[in-house]
Design a protein around this motif. Structure first.
Motif: not given
Length: 276
Positions: A40, A61, A65-66
């Motif tokens: 991230s 991000d 993701y993240g």
């Protein structure tokens, strides 16, 4: 000061980090950082601190993701990410950007630069490679384990083993000296940190990964029409694949910079390329 922000872009809620110290002029063109999978924007915190006070830096991000939401429809290619990415960039960074990407992030940046060349003042590619079809097919078949939660937790055991081997070998399932890039055993904390990234991404963690592997083809680099810096970082787990890419003719607009293994040298090379 680096701030964390959320926003909705093309219907997708995205998280990003930003340090806005720009004072105008050419140096004030925003630099956007795109991370590898399954990481991230958090990975860029040490790098963001290295830039001069004139540089506006944004680290996203990427979807899935993240702390960012996944795309509503599962992505099958890099192109599937571009509408959301463009919405984000135009709203947060403006109409003209510098764009850096590493690994999966490099393929997203490369795809974006080829689709929207007029938006990109400078493209920086790190951990950017070329795979032959046989290599790619093997990776797509073997690299991605199923992370669907199991009641006995067996998916976590498999994930731990994959993460441990990923910190020593590329691809992670080829545990021999020919594929080793690290000669020390990773610590439990290092394995846990990588495992946490996968858990945060969840069962759809492989989407951008697969799209990136499918996109790592020399023809995409040969199509570039924007000034590009391609970093040949000697510490990369993809060094052999980067060197394979460099055996092909690339446009004169692509400049290759050789970078020594220490992370401090890598950071310095990124900052220098973004400032040039």
């Amino acid at each position: 000061m680096i701030t964390q922000k959320f926003g909705s872009f093309a219907g997708v809620k995205l998280h990003y980090r930003e340090v806005n110290r720009a004072e105008g002029g050419e140096a004030g063109i925003p630099l956007v950082l795109l991370h590898p999978s399954p990481k991230s924007s958090a990975m860029f915190l040490p790098l963001m601190a290295q830039f001069p006070t004139t540089q506006h830096v944004i680290a996203l991000d990427t979807p899935g993701y993240g702390l960012s939401e996944s795309l509503a429809t599962p992505a099958e290619s890099i192109a599937d990410y571009l509408p959301t990415l463009r919405s984000f960039l135009q709203q947060v960074a403006g109409s003209r950007i510098k764009l850096y990407g590493s690994a999966t992030g490099a393929q997203l940046a490369l795809g974006y630069a080829n689709a929207y060349a007029d938006d990109v003042a400078h493209l920086l590619l790190d951990n950017a490679a070329h795979f032959e079809d046989a290599e790619r097919d093997a990776i797509l078949e073997k690299y991605f384990i199923d992370l669907t939660p199991q009641i006995d937790g067996s998916h976590l055991t498999r994930l731990w083993q994959m993460c441990r081997q990923s910190l020593q070998y590329f691809p992670w399932y080829e545990t021999n000296d020919a594929h080793r890039f690290r000669h020390t055993e990773p610590t439990a904390a290092e394995v846990q940190a990588l495992m946490n990234e996968y858990i945060l991404a969840g069962p759809r963690y492989a989407e951008a990964y697969k799209a990136a592997f499918n996109h790592e083809r020399v023809e995409h680099y040969q199509s570039l029409r924007v000034p590009t810096t391609l970093l040949r970082w000697q510490g990369s787990l993809l060094l052999k694949e980067i060197d394979h890419l460099l055996t092909f003719p690339l446009p004169p607009i692509v400049r290759v910079v050789d970078v020594a293994p220490p992370m401090s040298d890598r950071f310095a090379a990124i900052v220098a390329a973004a400032s040039g």
